[in-house]
Enzyme design. Structure first.
Site, PDB file in Angstrom:
ATOM      1  N   GLU A  14      23.656  49.997  39.262  1.00  0.00           N
ATOM      2  CA  GLU A  14      23.391  50.495  37.919  1.00  0.00           C
ATOM      3  C   GLU A  14      23.363  49.334  36.943  1.00  0.00           C
ATOM      4  O   GLU A  14      23.724  48.204  37.280  1.00  0.00           O
ATOM      5  CB  GLU A  14      24.442  51.533  37.514  1.00  0.00           C
ATOM      6  CG  GLU A  14      24.424  52.789  38.381  1.00  0.00           C
ATOM      7  CD  GLU A  14      25.459  53.823  37.977  1.00  0.00           C
ATOM      8  OE1 GLU A  14      26.221  53.554  37.039  1.00  0.00           O
ATOM      9  OE2 GLU A  14      25.493  54.898  38.598  1.00  0.00           O
ATOM     10  N   HIS A  69      24.758  57.030  25.758  1.00  0.00           N
ATOM     11  CA  HIS A  69      23.999  56.897  26.997  1.00  0.00           C
ATOM     12  C   HIS A  69      22.521  56.856  26.647  1.00  0.00           C
ATOM     13  O   HIS A  69      22.039  57.683  25.860  1.00  0.00           O
ATOM     14  CB  HIS A  69      24.288  58.060  27.944  1.00  0.00           C
ATOM     15  CG  HIS A  69      23.897  57.781  29.357  1.00  0.00           C
ATOM     16  ND1 HIS A  69      22.577  57.750  29.760  1.00  0.00           N
ATOM     17  CD2 HIS A  69      24.632  57.492  30.460  1.00  0.00           C
ATOM     18  CE1 HIS A  69      22.529  57.464  31.061  1.00  0.00           C
ATOM     19  NE2 HIS A  69      23.755  57.299  31.500  1.00  0.00           N
ATOM     20  N   ARG A 103      24.063  49.490  28.872  1.00  0.00           N
ATOM     21  CA  ARG A 103      23.714  50.687  28.117  1.00  0.00           C
ATOM     22  C   ARG A 103      23.496  50.433  26.634  1.00  0.00           C
ATOM     23  O   ARG A 103      22.623  51.042  26.013  1.00  0.00           O
ATOM     24  CB  ARG A 103      24.799  51.749  28.308  1.00  0.00           C
ATOM     25  CG  ARG A 103      24.813  52.346  29.695  1.00  0.00           C
ATOM     26  CD  ARG A 103      25.975  53.291  29.891  1.00  0.00           C
ATOM     27  NE  ARG A 103      25.904  53.930  31.202  1.00  0.00           N
ATOM     28  CZ  ARG A 103      26.845  54.719  31.690  1.00  0.00           C
ATOM     29  NH1 ARG A 103      27.940  54.952  30.985  1.00  0.00           N
ATOM     30  NH2 ARG A 103      26.713  55.267  32.884  1.00  0.00           N
ATOM     31  N   HIS A 163      28.118  59.574  24.624  1.00  0.00           N
ATOM     32  CA  HIS A 163      28.473  59.752  26.031  1.00  0.00           C
ATOM     33  C   HIS A 163      29.935  59.459  26.338  1.00  0.00           C
ATOM     34  O   HIS A 163      30.598  60.239  27.012  1.00  0.00           O
ATOM     35  CB  HIS A 163      27.584  58.845  26.880  1.00  0.00           C
ATOM     36  CG  HIS A 163      27.812  58.954  28.356  1.00  0.00           C
ATOM     37  ND1 HIS A 163      27.678  60.146  29.044  1.00  0.00           N
ATOM     38  CD2 HIS A 163      28.164  58.023  29.280  1.00  0.00           C
ATOM     39  CE1 HIS A 163      27.928  59.948  30.328  1.00  0.00           C
ATOM     40  NE2 HIS A 163      28.245  58.676  30.494  1.00  0.00           N
ATOM     41  N   ARG A 198      31.370  49.894  27.728  1.00  0.00           N
ATOM     42  CA  ARG A 198      31.805  50.187  29.100  1.00  0.00           C
ATOM     43  C   ARG A 198      30.706  49.911  30.117  1.00  0.00           C
ATOM     44  O   ARG A 198      29.575  50.348  29.959  1.00  0.00           O
ATOM     45  CB  ARG A 198      32.238  51.655  29.210  1.00  0.00           C
ATOM     46  CG  ARG A 198      32.647  52.065  30.621  1.00  0.00           C
ATOM     47  CD  ARG A 198      33.139  53.488  30.651  1.00  0.00           C
ATOM     48  NE  ARG A 198      32.096  54.468  30.393  1.00  0.00           N
ATOM     49  CZ  ARG A 198      31.257  54.943  31.320  1.00  0.00           C
ATOM     50  NH1 ARG A 198      31.316  54.490  32.565  1.00  0.00           N
ATOM     51  NH2 ARG A 198      30.363  55.858  31.009  1.00  0.00           N
TER      52      ARG A 198
END
Length: 550
Positions: A129, A245, A291, A352, A387
């Site tokens: 990811e 997100h 992100r 998110h 994060r």
């Protein structure tokens, strides 16, 4: 405008309210809370109080997976550096290293409890990811990792005879005196507000996504834990850092559904309304940028093209692979008449993950004696200002276990007998003004999305602060008797702190994007914290790992 905020949202008295006694009270039934329950000594009585059904939590809806160094070719040092790089220099290195090195053990625990991760040739299949330099994401049932992990952990908890689970039980406030936390006021389905006395209390209530109109979070994520800890005097920090997100299914009038980052990890493209793959204009990592970078790029491209969303394209990928790897997303998109293997999927950012929260140390200890916390409700130092993908379930497991172990030992060391503390609160006289709770909640969410969303500036933040102060003056003086009213009060209090922290941080760092201060400013390499239940004063301080060299 003067605030009408109160210490307790409801009136109560030990002589008039029912009582319940437990050795350890765990507030919240997500992954962190259940992992904490598993860690408690079996000789102790444990109550897990969750405001909805046990399976209704952010953990349940986690799609992507859980990060860990499981590949022999991977290294702890790489996972650490990826986490630090994403965190905008606000991570605590000692915390990051501890969590990363503990990850394989915690994942193996899940396997031992029956979690069935996707495998290839007898080994856990690892995906990749955004922000990760290697494939290290363990996933289950393609894109249903949280659901599978929670299934196994819930089964484990149900096998523990010392653990009592209360579903549909709303925690209104923590009970505190000069000695610290003594338990909580919990609204039980059959008993109303009940004084639950506990030797130790662990807060695991999850996130705050419902403060925004656009969010991936389920309805339960209304900032309850952050609010009740703040009212109890606990330190909260980093509340300006809400992670948005990048890819949330956007269909006007429908609920928002997360499109996992793993889709981009497997090669999906982001296109604008003109079919342009725009990430190449913003970041050399393209769709695999962290992100915060992808969310900002999408927001900017939406403005440039004057279109309410962008699009995910999986049309160049093998259709059979897409349906096998992402069955949940395939089904969700089909419900709206799209074929994920052939059609462009409309997406835009949504709130998110709350990176900030209740300040905790390495063991989950808060600034209030007797109160511990774990998971998304906390600011642990792991995430910094942004994060890294799939580090959230990992944080819940590691800190849930540590908070459970430490609270368990503290409870074992406490006297066996309980003493009811002379704590009470009077309910104010009912206001003559009538509030439409649902309407005010919708207005709050819209204001936060418009002014304290992906892109921020001073004028918008000041507008939000003034509006929230007006609403708070009336709403926080009310005494409600239902969940909707208490949730509104919690959202107002936390939304106000988020807005004021965002005003103070005059820079762009991680998920915090100040359009009027677009650069990183070394002067703000600090946490912003609120203490003592007061929105003022605000204190700032360096991350613990940096204090020695400051």
């Amino acid at each position: 405008m003067k605030s009408n905020a109160r210490r307790y949202l409801v009136g109560f008295h030990p002589k008039r309210n029912p009582h319940f006694f437990a050795d350890v009270l765990i507030i919240g039934g997500g992954l962190a809370g259940l992992r904490a329950a598993i860690a408690i000594d079996p000789s102790l009585t444990v109550v897990v109080a969750t405001k909805d059904r046990l399976r209704e939590s952010n953990s349940q809806y986690a799609q992507g997976g859980i990060a860990g160094v499981l590949d022999p070719e991977d290294r702890f040092e790489d996972h650490v550096e990826d986490t630090l790089s994403a965190g905008g220099t606000l991570c605590h290195r000692d915390v990051v290293e501890k969590v990363v090195r503990e990850a394989p053990e915690r994942i193996r625990e899940l396997v031992g409890w029956g979690t069935q991760f996707d495998e290839a040739d007898g080994a856990i299949l690892l995906g990749r990811e955004g922000g990760h330099s290697r494939n290290r994401i363990a996933h289950a049932n393609g894109d249903s990792t949280g659901k599978e992990i929670m299934r196994a952990v819930m089964q484990r908890v149900r096998e523990l005879p010392n653990v009592i689970v209360w579903e549909n039980s709303f925690t209104i406030d923590l009970l505190t005196d000069d000695e610290g936390c003594r338990g909580a006021i919990v609204d039980l389905p059959s008993g109303g507000p009940t004084l639950v006395w506990a030797k130790q209390t662990i807060l695991c209530t999850g996130g705050a996504g419902q403060v925004y109109r656009e969010t991936t979070n389920p309805p339960v994520a209304t900032a309850d834990g952050q609010a009740i800890a703040f009212r109890a005097g606990a330190e909260v920090r980093d509340l300006e850092f809400m992670q948005f997100h990048p890819t949330v299914l956007y269909i006007a009038g429908s609920s928002r559904s997360l499109i996992t980052e793993a889709v981009r990890g497997e090669g999906a493209y982001l296109l604008d309304r003109n079919g342009h793959r725009f990430m190449q204009d913003y970041d050399p990592r393209l769709e695999l940028a962290p992100r915060d970078a992808v969310s900002r790029a999408i927001f900017s491209q939406m403005e440039k093209t004057r279109h309410p969303n962008v699009y995910l394209s999986l049309r160049h990928l093998d259709p059979a692979f897409v349906r096998e790897r992402f069955p949940g997303i395939d089904a969700t998109v089909r419900d709206f008449g799209f074929d994920v293997t052939r059609d462009l999927v409309p997406v835009r950012p949504g709130a998110h993950y709350m990176i900030g929260g209740v300040s905790v140390d390495m063991d989950g200890r808060t600034s209030v004696p007797g109160l511990w916390a774990a998971g998304e409700v906390t600011s642990s130092g792991l995430h910094g200002a942004n994060r890294l993908a799939s580090n959230s379930l990992l944080e819940g497991l590691v800190f849930g276990a540590r908070a459970g172990e430490q609270a368990s030992q503290a409870a074992l060391d406490s006297p066996e007998s309980f003493a009811v503390a002379p704590i009470h609160a009077s309910a104010p006289k009912p206001s003559e003004a009538t509030l439409d709770v649902d309407d005010l909640t919708r207005a709050l969410k819209a204001q936060m999305w418009r002014s304290v969303g992906v892109r921020r500036d001073r004028a918008a933040l000041e507008e939000a602060d003034e509006q929230l102060a007006t609403w708070s003056f009336f709403a926080l003086s009310q005494t409600f008797a239902d969940h909707a009213g208490w949730e509104l009060q919690n959202l107002l209090q936390v939304g106000t702190l988020m807005t004021r922290a965002a005003l103070l941080r005059e820079e762009t760092r991680g998920v915090h994007w100040r359009a009027d201060f677009p650069d990183l400013d070394p002067a703000f390499e600090r946490h912003i914290a609120f203490r003592g239940g007061a929105a003022e004063p605000v204190e700032t301080f360096l991350p613990a790992a940096k204090q020695e060299t400051a």
